[in-house]
Design an enzyme around this catalytic site. Structure first.
Site, mmCIF file in Angstrom:
data_model
loop_
_atom_site.group_PDB
_atom_site.id
_atom_site.type_symbol
_atom_site.label_atom_id
_atom_site.label_comp_id
_atom_site.label_asym_id
_atom_site.label_seq_id
_atom_site.Cartn_x
_atom_site.Cartn_y
_atom_site.Cartn_z
ATOM 1 N N TYR A 109 0.889 -1.191 -0.454
ATOM 2 C CA TYR A 109 -0.148 0.201 0.228
ATOM 3 C C TYR A 109 1.406 0.948 0.549
ATOM 4 O O TYR A 109 1.613 1.077 0.674
ATOM 5 C CB TYR A 109 -1.094 0.278 1.120
ATOM 6 C CG TYR A 109 -1.909 0.904 1.273
ATOM 7 C CD1 TYR A 109 -2.766 1.199 0.514
ATOM 8 C CD2 TYR A 109 -1.656 2.613 2.469
ATOM 9 C CE1 TYR A 109 -3.435 1.933 0.466
ATOM 10 C CE2 TYR A 109 -2.217 3.410 1.925
ATOM 11 C CZ TYR A 109 -4.144 3.577 1.740
ATOM 12 O OH TYR A 109 -4.281 4.839 1.204
ATOM 13 N N TRP A 146 1.232 5.396 -1.323
ATOM 14 C CA TRP A 146 0.797 6.615 -2.958
ATOM 15 C C TRP A 146 2.532 7.724 -3.263
ATOM 16 O O TRP A 146 2.254 8.594 -3.932
ATOM 17 C CB TRP A 146 0.520 7.850 -1.765
ATOM 18 C CG TRP A 146 -0.966 8.195 -1.171
ATOM 19 C CD1 TRP A 146 -1.805 7.369 -0.876
ATOM 20 C CD2 TRP A 146 -1.946 9.280 -1.925
ATOM 21 N NE1 TRP A 146 -3.374 7.765 -0.526
ATOM 22 C CE2 TRP A 146 -3.103 8.919 -1.739
ATOM 23 C CE3 TRP A 146 -1.395 9.711 -2.957
ATOM 24 C CZ2 TRP A 146 -4.242 9.409 -1.810
ATOM 25 C CZ3 TRP A 146 -2.431 11.134 -3.199
ATOM 26 C CH2 TRP A 146 -4.224 11.088 -2.933
#
Ligand code: MGD
Ligand code: MGD
Ligand code: MO
Length: 752
Positions: A113, A115
């Site tokens: 996970y 960004w």
């Protein structure tokens, strides 16, 4: 790239928007705002320092204990041995191959996970998933830290995928401007958070819209623990964190008992109100959920609740709910209850009415665009059919083989031997980091691709240095923005960094999957390929975009994809004729009671919304931990990115903790004092900011400081996740519950 002695200026795009970059030789020397952005963020200011920072990973590196004896302990304390690329890739490929042969691909966790990187081809998560699929698959993850709980609960209520609802079916700002009279914002709407949007956001509009709302005389009410969660000029209704459901129930109680609920809408468009009403009125448990009941729970006066309910019924009201509300224990409840409250108001499907989620959470929510998709790298099929809810990673590592519940299914945690992370920082994003650190010692091997020596990289066994977006060519275009970018390669790779694509191509080749992974394409070929597909898609929507050469020359262009005028919401046809346009729920209606959820038999998420006190909130404060900690997103950066350069600035660290004057006074704390923030899970340093913009009893410490040393001592820079609680929101959503935490604060010098 620039020749020696020459400065070249180009535009690039990022999660926090477009900006101009000056390049001199092989260095980024300055950044400037993008001219067309009405409210450009300051985040790029620190980019030059961060890209060339001493904490860049210069060469492939392997942890000494792992390299020499495959020892698992020592993660976080061992030193690293630098190796040539070929050797490091050989070792990593051999280890991946060993794990898949001995334990199967279901022993590889690649949820990964995070960004990392806004460009569409060099998107680290897509790259790692594609790579792991090409070699036989991996254990994936469901949902996000942002909205995982909502992604589980809301399809039961409205029948649609939550992200589709959010990004495609909510009113745009123009519609809200034109129609909404009362904007009721649970958790606020904060332009500070709207600075970012996954994949990019070019024109930052949120603050500008609020100016226009104010000019129109729209009432804007921010409900939550911090005044600053909404733009200046909004009303602030201070509310104890974790108690929104109680307030919503009390508002609903007023509507029900004062004849203000829209019976006609409830009959036509919802199911199960008759099962919910006895709980609301207290017929089932003897406790009417009225304003007098809610007032001491949420800290809002009963008369204020009554006035607000009447106002909401009398005007066109849009209820908005921040994502933070579901990033908390029982986060399902305020989300479901906000839908029930909106249904009782009967304005769902009317422009500027009903309920919306995540306005302001990211800049893309509220932009009205015609649905022209962006570009994505195909990830191939995952032969391993195994996922965990994304925020359950520490539980998974800690409890292989243990059963757990998730959204009606009884599942079993897989036995993970190898973790591969690219583009995320679990030692930033996960809760209870000291406990994560123990769980992190379990797998045989942890491999990380990272540009910087983050806490996660430092706790890996094999670290591959990755390029940043400024060191490679890419294209930028997402569904939520109306610009298209060529993202030029601005500088050569720093140190020996390689693109994630090159790293994975190198590994795939060694694992007999080179052709599957690359399909014979170089990075440049892939960009041309993805862009050609996009061009066709755009042409199909009647939009001409230049070929890649043309885009390279133009650098960026604005796409004519604004949806002008008021948009009819997704719910409008349903509202007009629910029999002809039913929702894809079991009843075809908005589910106030869900037979499906009721059938799960979860006491932490029953068949209709209920008030369930969290295990940590002001109602359960103790002498040892009397303050509620909220840990919002940082205003000066994106999560933990670029932190290395920020942390260098004089006085910038430890991070700032906001505390009310009453709580500060009781502890002898003044603004600027160094603090110890602590509870039974851990402790960190922070610097005090005493302010009456926060509710007494609540403290706020943003996320993003890099995690220091494990062991529960004193995290130096102020990472709130040494304090937060790592528990699923409920058996239904299993989301992250970061905002559910009690702490104590003291002056670090022991005085006070
Ligand atoms: N207490 C608390 N915790 C929270 C939250 C909260 O509200 N409170 N919020 C949660 C939420 S909503 C989220 S989304 C998460 C965010 O958590 P993350 O997304 O994990 O945080 P980032 O710092 O953005 O991590 C991205 C990492 O990718 C790296 N990176 C950047 N570009 C590249 C690249 O091209 N290749 C590779 N290989 N790496 C790259 C960056 O250096 C950085 O280390 O945090 C969660 N944690
Ligand atoms: N600048 C910047 N912007 C960002 C990010 C970033 O790192 N930097 N991260 C992005 C990401 S990944 C995400 S998911 C979004 C998150 O967007 P959100 O989830 O909306 O944002 P948060 O900052 O976590 O929380 C917003 C506010 O909610 C309040 N709050 C906390 N608990 C409660 C509660 O129980 N009730 C009420 N009513 N209020 C409460 C807190 O005061 C907090 O300031 O932000 C995005 N925007
Ligand atoms: Mo997020």
């Amino acid at each position: 790239m620039a020749d020696a002695g020459e400065t070249v200026t180009r535009v690039t795009s990022s999660h926090w928007g477009a900006f101009e970059v000056d390049v001199a030789g092989d260095r980024i020397v300055a950044t400037r705002p993008f001219a067309a952005d009405p409210a450009p963020p300051r985040i790029p200011d620190i980019l030059p320092a961060a890209v060339h920072h001493r904490s860049r990973v210069a060469r492939p590196a392997i942890r000494r204990g792992w390299l020499e004896t495959r020892r698992r302990d020592g993660r976080g304390s061992d030193d690293f041995v630098d190796l040539p690329w070929d050797e490091a890739l050989d070792i990593a490929a051999e280890e991946i191959d060993r794990v898949r042969r001995e334990h199967g691909n279901a022993a590889i966790f690649g949820g990964s996970y995070g960004w990392g990187s806004a460009g569409r081809f060099h998107h680290a998560q897509s790259q790692v998933h594609r790579f792991l699929n090409s070699i036989g698959g991996y254990v994936a993850s469901f949902g996000s830290y942002s909205t995982g709980c909502a992604q589980a609960i809301m399809p039961h209520v409205f029948g649609v995928d939550f992200l589709t609802l959010l990004y495609e079916h909510q009113d745009g700002w123009q519609t809200i401007h034109d129609h909404t009279e009362t904007l009721v914002m649970f958790g606020g709407i904060n332009p500070k958070n709207a600075q970012v949007s996954m994949g990019g956001i070019t024109e930052h509009e949120t603050a500008g819209w609020f100016d226009r709302f104010a000019a129109k005389g729209m009432r804007r009410i921010n409900i939550g623990p911090q005044r600053g969660d909404a733009p200046e000029g909004c009303e602030w209704l201070p509310l104890r964190p974790g108690s929104d459901t109680a307030l919503m129930l009390a508002l609903a109680h007023v509507l029900e008992t004062e004849g203000l609920a829209d019976r006609e809408f409830l009959d036509r468009c919802t199911s199960g109100y008759d099962r919910f009403r006895p709980y609301l009125t207290g017929a089932t448990d003897g406790v009417p959920k009225d304003p007098d009941w809610a007032a001491p729970i949420c800290g809002v006066a009963a008369a204020t609740i009554r006035d607000l309910a009447r106002r909401m019924a009398a005007t066109r009201t849009l209820i908005t709910v921040a994502w933070s509300l579901q990033r908390a224990e029982h986060g399902e409840q305020p989300y479901w209850m906000s839908a029930v409250l909106a249904a009782m108001l009967g304005q769902i499907g009317l422009p500027g009415g009903g309920v919306g989620y995540g306005y302001g959470a990211i800049g893309g929510v509220g932009k009205s665009l015609i649905g022209l998709r962006g570009m994505t790298l195909p990830q191939l099929r995952n032969p391993v059919d195994e996922t965990i809810p994304v925020a359950r990673i520490a539980d998974m590592l800690r409890h292989p083989g243990q059963p757990y519940d998730f959204n009606g299914r009884r599942k079993v945690y897989p036995d993970i031997r190898l973790v591969y992370w690219a583009g995320g920082n679990p030692y930033h994003h996960h809760q209870d980091l000291n406990a994560l650190h123990e769980a992190w010692q379990r797998p045989d091997t942890i491999i990380v691709n990272e540009p910087w020596w983050t806490a996660t990289a430092k706790r890996a066994d094999i670290v591959f240095p990755a390029t940043t977006p400024y060191e490679r060519e890419d294209v930028g275009r997402t569904n939520l923005d109306d610009y298209l970018f060529h993202m030029p390669r601005l500088i050569p790779p720093v140190g020996q960094a390689r693109d994630d694509y090159a790293i994975f191509a190198g590994l795939a080749g060694r694992l007999d999957a080179g052709e599957i992974f690359t399909e014979g394409r170089s990075a440049e070929d892939w960009i041309a390929h993805l862009y050609a597909e996009y061009r066709e898609l755009a042409a199909g929507a009647g939009i001409d975009v230049p070929d890649l050469e043309g885009l390279r020359a133009a650098n960026w262009l604005r796409l004519p994809i604004r949806a002008e005028g008021p948009n009819r919401t997704f719910f409008a046809p349903f509202r007009d004729d629910p029999a002809a346009c039913p929702l894809p729920t079991p009843s075809g209606q908005i589910e106030i009671f869900s037979e499906v959820i009721d059938g799960f038999g979860y006491d932490d998420c029953p068949g209709h919304p209920v008030w369930l006190p969290p295990s940590e909130w002001l109602g359960a404060a103790t002498a040892a931990a009397p303050l509620h900690l909220v840990s919002p997103q940082p205003g000066d950066k994106l999560h933990s990115q670029l932190e290395c350069a920020l942390a260098d600035m004089p006085g910038a660290r430890p991070e700032t903790l906001v505390i009310n004057p009453a709580d500060a006074g009781a502890r002898g704390i003044g603004s600027g004092d160094l603090l110890r923030v602590f509870n039974a899970r851990g402790a960190c340093r922070a610097r005090a900011l005493v302010s009456d913009a926060i509710l007494p009893g609540v403290v706020a410490l943003p996320t993003g400081a890099w995690f220091g040393d494990p062991g529960g001592n004193l995290d130096p820079d102020g990472n709130p996740n040494v304090l937060t609680r790592d528990r699923g929101t409920s058996r239904l959503g299993q989301g992250c519950s970061a905002h559910t935490a009690l702490v104590e604060v003291a002056r670090l010098d022991g005085a006070g």
